[in-house]
Design a protein around this motif. Sequence first.
Motif, mmCIF file in Angstrom:
data_model
loop_
_atom_site.group_PDB
_atom_site.id
_atom_site.type_symbol
_atom_site.label_atom_id
_atom_site.label_comp_id
_atom_site.label_asym_id
_atom_site.label_seq_id
_atom_site.Cartn_x
_atom_site.Cartn_y
_atom_site.Cartn_z
ATOM 1 N N GLY A 197 0.764 -1.238 0.000
ATOM 2 C CA GLY A 197 0.000 0.000 0.000
ATOM 3 C C GLY A 197 0.792 1.283 0.000
ATOM 4 O O GLY A 197 0.247 2.352 0.329
ATOM 5 N N TYR A 198 2.073 1.224 -0.394
ATOM 6 C CA TYR A 198 2.870 2.445 -0.477
ATOM 7 C C TYR A 198 2.572 3.159 -1.795
ATOM 8 O O TYR A 198 2.334 2.525 -2.823
ATOM 9 N N GLN A 199 2.613 4.485 -1.740
ATOM 10 C CA GLN A 199 2.362 5.266 -2.954
ATOM 11 C C GLN A 199 3.630 5.433 -3.803
ATOM 12 O O GLN A 199 3.546 5.797 -4.966
ATOM 13 N N GLY A 200 4.778 5.176 -3.206
ATOM 14 C CA GLY A 200 6.009 5.341 -3.952
ATOM 15 C C GLY A 200 7.179 4.677 -3.262
ATOM 16 O O GLY A 200 7.019 3.974 -2.257
ATOM 17 N N ILE A 201 8.366 4.916 -3.827
ATOM 18 C CA ILE A 201 9.603 4.368 -3.277
ATOM 19 C C ILE A 201 10.617 5.493 -3.114
ATOM 20 O O ILE A 201 10.547 6.516 -3.801
ATOM 21 N N GLU A 202 11.543 5.292 -2.201
ATOM 22 C CA GLU A 202 12.678 6.203 -2.053
ATOM 23 C C GLU A 202 13.952 5.372 -1.995
ATOM 24 O O GLU A 202 14.077 4.471 -1.168
ATOM 25 N N THR A 203 14.879 5.682 -2.874
ATOM 26 C CA THR A 203 16.153 4.969 -2.925
ATOM 27 C C THR A 203 17.124 5.751 -3.790
ATOM 28 O O THR A 203 16.738 6.719 -4.458
ATOM 29 N N GLY A 204 18.394 5.346 -3.777
ATOM 30 C CA GLY A 204 19.381 5.977 -4.626
ATOM 31 C C GLY A 204 19.123 5.691 -6.093
ATOM 32 O O GLY A 204 18.298 4.848 -6.460
ATOM 33 N N LEU A 205 19.847 6.390 -6.942
ATOM 34 C CA LEU A 205 19.710 6.175 -8.381
ATOM 35 C C LEU A 205 20.197 4.786 -8.748
ATOM 36 O O LEU A 205 21.206 4.313 -8.225
ATOM 37 N N PRO A 206 19.493 4.090 -9.637
ATOM 38 C CA PRO A 206 19.936 2.750 -10.043
ATOM 39 C C PRO A 206 21.218 2.817 -10.853
ATOM 40 O O PRO A 206 21.507 3.836 -11.500
ATOM 41 N N ASN A 207 22.007 1.742 -10.803
ATOM 42 C CA ASN A 207 23.207 1.708 -11.637
ATOM 43 C C ASN A 207 22.808 1.471 -13.095
ATOM 44 O O ASN A 207 21.653 1.192 -13.405
ATOM 45 N N ASP A 208 23.778 1.580 -13.972
ATOM 46 C CA ASP A 208 23.489 1.489 -15.406
ATOM 47 C C ASP A 208 22.844 0.155 -15.777
ATOM 48 O O ASP A 208 21.964 0.095 -16.643
ATOM 49 N N ALA A 209 23.280 -0.927 -15.106
ATOM 50 C CA ALA A 209 22.754 -2.251 -15.438
ATOM 51 C C ALA A 209 21.278 -2.394 -15.075
ATOM 52 O O ALA A 209 20.537 -3.152 -15.720
ATOM 53 N N ASP A 210 20.828 -1.661 -14.060
ATOM 54 C CA ASP A 210 19.445 -1.788 -13.579
ATOM 55 C C ASP A 210 18.520 -0.677 -14.085
ATOM 56 O O ASP A 210 17.313 -0.715 -13.825
ATOM 57 N N LYS A 211 19.085 0.290 -14.772
ATOM 58 C CA LYS A 211 18.337 1.509 -15.114
ATOM 59 C C LYS A 211 17.060 1.224 -15.894
ATOM 60 O O LYS A 211 15.977 1.699 -15.532
#
Length: 264
Positions: free
Chosen positions: A28-42
């Motif tokens: 039930g979260y409206q969003g996420i907070e985290t660092g920028l993804p690396n190039d492989a995960d972008k």
Amino acid sequence: MMELQLFHAFWGMEGTLREKFERAYMNGYQGIETGLPNDADKNEFMELLQEFKLLYIPQIFTYGNHKEVYHEQLESALEFSPIFVNSHTGKDYFSEEEQDSLFEFALSMEKKLGVDVAHETHRGRAMFTPRATVKLLKKFPELKITADFSHFTCVCESLLHDQEEDMAFMIRRTLHTHGRVGYVNGPQVPHPAAPEYGEELARFEGWWEQIWAHCSQAGKPYFTVTPEFGPVSYMPRIPFTGEPVADLFEINHWIADRFRQKYS
């Protein structure tokens, strides 16, 4: 009426990228907070944001050539259409001249790129104490903060009853809130539901109530919160086994439910 928006922190969470997104969505979260993804995960990261229709608050971190890194990371964050950006900005050992120059630059980039930035109150950063933060906020009226007051209770070794004026000033400049409860000897109590930390929980919930009230009075459409208790070694561990004293997701979700009960 102002809407509560809860963000799931990826920090310390186990699982694949898809599993982390699914966990946020299913709970039930409206969003996420985290660092920028690396190039492989972008690419996968972008696809998952769209698939689950989750909002995103990127975290950026300055280091080395702080202006250059800030600029690069802020531009990268814009690729993900964030609602705003949370920045760990500067260092606590910067001279006043260095700090002022960095925040002048940060504000100019914020205006140029058309994105709001909340500078997190954080140990080791420019905003590492209430007084250091208020000094910057008074000097730069357009600066906004992510209120993570757990760092302050740790750095100042108090629940800040002797700094009420500074706390009230920062509350009026808060764009985003991190829901973590600190205490006088650390940035994170072992579990916020434990009765032995009732005083600390009440103190933090009092600050969060004031932030909510100010945002509501200011006519803001939403109030954003990220429950952000951290993994070992933020979280205490059992001696000799190294096992964490509590489950990270359960603690953060407990905080999320506290906000839902009060403000939804």
